[in-house]
Design a protein around this motif. Structure first.
Motif, PDB file in Angstrom:
ATOM      1  N   PHE A 187       0.361  -0.913   0.168  1.00 24.69           N
ATOM      2  CA  PHE A 187       0.784  -0.188   0.153  1.00 24.69           C
ATOM      3  C   PHE A 187       0.492   0.832   0.273  1.00 24.69           C
ATOM      4  N   CYS A 228      -9.166   5.055   5.176  1.00 30.41           N
ATOM      5  CA  CYS A 228      -7.917   5.444   5.216  1.00 30.41           C
ATOM      6  C   CYS A 228      -7.111   4.001   5.700  1.00 30.41           C
ATOM      7  N   GLY A 229      -7.968   2.964   6.593  1.00 26.25           N
ATOM      8  CA  GLY A 229      -7.228   1.780   6.964  1.00 26.25           C
ATOM      9  C   GLY A 229      -6.105   2.589   7.913  1.00 26.25           C
ATOM     10  N   ILE A 282      -1.766   5.103   5.586  1.00 28.58           N
ATOM     11  CA  ILE A 282      -1.011   5.209   4.848  1.00 28.58           C
ATOM     12  C   ILE A 282      -0.712   6.505   3.235  1.00 28.58           C
ATOM     13  N   LEU A 331     -10.416   9.023   7.484  1.00 29.05           N
ATOM     14  CA  LEU A 331     -11.730   8.807   7.523  1.00 29.05           C
ATOM     15  C   LEU A 331     -11.678   7.186   7.716  1.00 29.05           C
ATOM     16  N   ASP A 332     -12.420   6.050   9.073  1.00 33.10           N
ATOM     17  CA  ASP A 332     -12.964   4.383   8.497  1.00 33.10           C
ATOM     18  C   ASP A 332     -13.571   4.203   9.793  1.00 33.10           C
ATOM     19  N   VAL A 375     -16.974  -1.003   0.284  1.00 30.68           N
ATOM     20  CA  VAL A 375     -18.376  -0.272   1.081  1.00 30.68           C
ATOM     21  C   VAL A 375     -19.620  -1.064   0.558  1.00 30.68           C
TER      22      VAL A 375
END
Ligand SMILES: C[S@@+](CC[C@H](N)C(=O)[O-])C[C@H]1O[C@@H](n2cnc3c(N)ncnc32)[C@H](O)[C@@H]1O
Length: 275
Positions: free
Chosen positions: A30, A54-55, A58, A76-77, A126
């Motif tokens: 990633f 965003c996980g 990174i 945001l996640d 999603v």
């Protein structure tokens, strides 16, 4: 049988999938794609940037030095575990990154707040990708830019195709489906339609071809298993079944073995669009 006796000894799985994701998948996979995505997005000094899905962060981390202290970066996640690792990993980032829990289809953010939105390999997870892209458009300024990436279908990722089939054979359909889920069956027209239907203009799509390396087939299978929801179904099978899975993947991956381990192509659509 005691719990200890039931636990396989040969192949221990990591306890925390988000930490394993950051340790095993971000550096070889990633991070290089994030460098390219952020470069493509043209993010610059003073920009306000949102990283959707965003996980462990990174893309947000790579965007921060580009926007400088007059800019703003929000990651945001929906997954608290990923956000916890994101926060720990970015403590020294300047500007400080704001981490928000939220769903891409219902962004907890005001209209026209961001100059750039990035979404690296998240939209395919999603439930309603069109709603997510509409939400992204809502939070962009009128001149804002979306940059998003989505893996091409599984056939363009030979190592993962082999792993998905082996998981189906040895662990079960659910595990196979999990391994297939990052690689939606979308062609470039599907991706373009998704972005245009959400109201964007000037959509541009490129196919980017990269690769992933692991020191061995065993490292590949272990690290993928540890870094994703696959850890649960794999933990549920016995040691002999895991060994069979590994042997199967080793057989099928022979043509991708070299002196450094294994290498497999990975291909992604990279989309830019202006609001
Ligand atoms: C493969 S990871 C990619 C993470 C990160 N963008 C990266 O490049 O490392 C996919 C991420 O999408 C997130 N995600 C899935 N569905 C989501 C949703 N509805 N809203 C926000 N994030 C979501 C997951 O929690 C996960 O962290």
């Amino acid at each position: 049988m005691t719990d200890h006796a039931r636990r396989p000894t040969g192949w221990q799985l990591e306890q925390n999938a988000s930490e394993a994701y950051e340790r095993y998948l971000v550096p070889p996979m990633f991070a290089p794609w994030a460098d390219q995505l952020v470069e493509t997005s043209g993010i610059s000094d003073g920009d306000r940037v949102l990283d959707v899905g965003c996980g462990t962060g990174i893309v947000a981390r790579r965007a921060a030095p580009r926007v400088g202290t007059s800019g703003r970066v929000v990651g945001l996640d929906v997954n608290d575990g990923m956000l916890a690792v994101a926060e720990e990993t970015a403590t020294d980032s300047q500007p400080q990154i704001e981490w928000r829990r939220g769903d891409a289809t219902d962004l907890p953010l005001p209209d026209e707040e961001f100059d750039a939105v990035c979404a690296q390999q998240s939209i395919q997870f999603v439930d309603d990708p069109t709603a997510a892209v509409e939400e992204i458009r809502r939070v962009l300024t009128p001149t804002g830019i979306l940059t998003l990436s989505v893996w091409r279908p599984l056939e363009y990722h030979p190592a993962y195709a082999v792993l998905a089939e082996a998981l189906e054979r040895h662990v079960g359909d659910e595990a196979g489906t999990m391994m297939r889920s990052p690689f939606p069956d979308w062609n470039a027209t599907d991706v373009r339609t998704l972005v245009l239907d959400a109201g964007f203009d000037d959509v541009s799509i490129t196919v980017e071809i990269g690769s992933i390396r692991y020191p061995s087939v065993e490292a590949f299978v272990r690290r993928e298993a540890a870094s994703s929801p696959l850890s649960e179904p794999i933990a549920a099978v016995d040691r002999a079944t895991r060994d069979d899975l590994l042997r199967d993947v080793e057989d099928e991956m022979r043509q991708y073995v070299d002196d450094d381990g294994i290498v497999s192509p990975m291909e992604s659509y990279v989309v830019t669009a202006t609001r």
